[in-house]
Design an enzyme around this catalytic site. Structure first.
Site, PDB file in Angstrom:
ATOM      1  N   ASN A 115      50.587  57.048   6.990  1.00  0.00           N
ATOM      2  CA  ASN A 115      51.454  56.209   6.148  1.00  0.00           C
ATOM      3  C   ASN A 115      52.922  56.452   6.510  1.00  0.00           C
ATOM      4  O   ASN A 115      53.215  57.257   7.392  1.00  0.00           O
ATOM      5  CB  ASN A 115      51.183  56.485   4.662  1.00  0.00           C
ATOM      6  CG  ASN A 115      51.411  57.939   4.329  1.00  0.00           C
ATOM      7  OD1 ASN A 115      52.529  58.446   4.409  1.00  0.00           O
ATOM      8  ND2 ASN A 115      50.345  58.652   3.977  1.00  0.00           N
ATOM      9  N   ILE A 146      44.500  67.441  -3.371  1.00  0.00           N
ATOM     10  CA  ILE A 146      45.107  68.769  -3.206  1.00  0.00           C
ATOM     11  C   ILE A 146      45.748  69.237  -4.506  1.00  0.00           C
ATOM     12  O   ILE A 146      45.517  70.355  -4.979  1.00  0.00           O
ATOM     13  CB  ILE A 146      46.140  68.726  -2.052  1.00  0.00           C
ATOM     14  CG1 ILE A 146      45.415  68.393  -0.747  1.00  0.00           C
ATOM     15  CG2 ILE A 146      46.893  70.052  -1.951  1.00  0.00           C
ATOM     16  CD1 ILE A 146      46.308  68.037   0.409  1.00  0.00           C
TER      17      ILE A 146
END
Ligand code: CTP
Length: 396
Positions: free
Chosen positions: A207, A305
């Site tokens: 990205n 995460i």
């Protein structure tokens, strides 16, 4: 208090230049190593020899002096300091900085440096008020949001007039160089930038995250005395000097790096744009084009995460996430705050032009479990400072 600081004092040609001698003495007394650079104008007000004696170092005055360049050249001088203080900064110096002129050693250094710059303007009150001076300052503030403007003071001036334009007293300037170390002893772990999920040896999914916001948070925390570790994805901008960097590639690498550091960290800030999915299979060989016109990729979910951190037995005392949303900003932000076990979530509206991913500016709403704070559009540098200040206010 300024032990380990290397302060470059830049003096330009105003009557307040006599106060710079006292400034240099105070900086030395506070433990800093000091070097002085003077413009031609400054030397009409105070002798380089005085500053040499007080700083204990040769004073630099010339851009094109082969002897000086053979010692500490202008680029090395621009890299050397931990702080650059322009005191006094005259209207002329400010105008030259705004024009990006490199016509003398001092403005050239400023053009060539990425170190923290502190500016103490000093000039006649009419010159200070002049629209062109104010426009120059506004422009510089927009171009260099991290520069700190100190003063000027108001009062009686050397020319006999009264108003704003007196250089801040050297004591106040020295104080401004030592921000309260509110994060001393704290270790911040920041994830930043994109992750890259390989398809084969040459292709990947990723990205546009640049790492600007993560860097801004890191700089703000470092200034307040924190130890900062950044776990950065590929293509991340260089991290600020003083940051311990762990460079990773994929979301799985990032998770491992975070888990390795978790036990020692006090605050965790998840600023990275982690890829939500990765290719189910990574081909060892380059994938070849087939006869079909369409190709479907099978993706599998990456671990979350920050949610792992939020629920970890070694959860840091503060866990802060980011949310990039193109609709229902606050609603989605609140859901993520709860789902991921965060203390705060910083929400960006990516549908607004000119802010958030890869832009220089941001505008955010920080959502907590019982309060919210809106930070209106500003440079990421400034937003980073405001976020860190806000988190300090809420926790310490
Ligand atoms: N995050 C993470 N691990 C992931 C995905 C996101 O740690 N696998 C973190 C980001 O660093 C950020 C927060 O979660 O702090 C929110 O990221 P965002 O992409 O907005 O949320 P997602 O959970 O991916 O949800 P969605 O893409 O559906 O909006």
């Amino acid at each position: 208090m300024l032990h380990n600081a290397r302060v470059l004092v830049g003096i330009s040609g105003g009557i307040a230049a006599y106060k710079s001698a006292h400034l240099v003495r105070l900086l030395k007394k506070a433990g800093a190593e000091v070097r002085v650079v003077m413009t031609q104008g400054a030397q009409a007000f105070i002798q380089p020899l005085t500053l040499q004696a007080l700083s204990g170092n040769p004073v630099a005055t010339d851009l094109l002096d082969p002897a000086a360049e053979a010692g500490m050249g202008h680029i090395e001088l621009a890299r050397w300091p931990t702080h650059i203080v322009l005191a006094p900064a005259t209207a002329n110096l400010i105008a030259r900085l705004n024009a990006g002129m490199a016509d003398e050693l001092l403005p050239t250094l400023i053009l060539a440096t990425n170190k923290p710059v502190f500016i103490a303007p000093a000039m006649n009150q009419q010159m200070w008020q002049a629209p062109v001076t104010q426009a120059n300052i506004k422009n510089l503030q927009a171009m260099y949001p991290s520069w700190q403007w100190l003063g000027p003071d108001a009062g009686e001036q050397a020319c006999g007039e009264v108003g704003a334009g007196r250089m801040l007293e050297p004591e106040a300037i020295v104080e401004a160089l030592q921000p309260a170390q509110k994060l001393a002893g704290k270790h911040l772990l920041i994830t930043s930038g994109p992750t890259r999920e390989a398809l084969d040896p040459v292709r990947f999914i990723s990205n546009h995250s640049s790492g600007k916001m993560g860097n801004a948070l890191a700089s703000a925390a470092l200034r307040l005395g924190a130890k900062v570790t950044m776990i950065t994805g590929p293509g991340h901008l260089p991290v600020p000097a003083g940051v311990q960097q762990v460079a990773i590639t994929s979301a799985l690498n990032m998770l491992q790096a975070v888990q390795d550091k978790l036990a020692s960290c006090d605050w965790f800030i998840g600023c990275a744009a982690v890829a939500d999915y990765r290719p189910a299979e990574v081909s060892e060989q380059k994938l070849k084009k087939g006869a079909e016109d369409e190709l479907s990729l099978q993706l599998v979910k990456n671990p979350d995460i920050i949610a792992t951190v939020g629920q970890h037995p070694q959860r840091p005392s503060l866990v802060v996430g980011f949310a990039a949303e193109s609709e229902a900003l606050l609603q989605y932000g609140e859901q993520k705050l709860k789902r991921k076990g965060l203390d705060w979530i910083v929400c960006n509206d990516i549908s607004q032009p000119g802010i958030a991913m890869n832009a220089d500016d941001n505008a955010v709403t920080i959502i907590g479990h019982s309060s919210q704070k809106v930070l209106s559009q500003a440079s990421k540098q400034k937003i980073g400072q405001q976020i860190i200040d806000f988190l300090i206010e809420q926790t310490l």
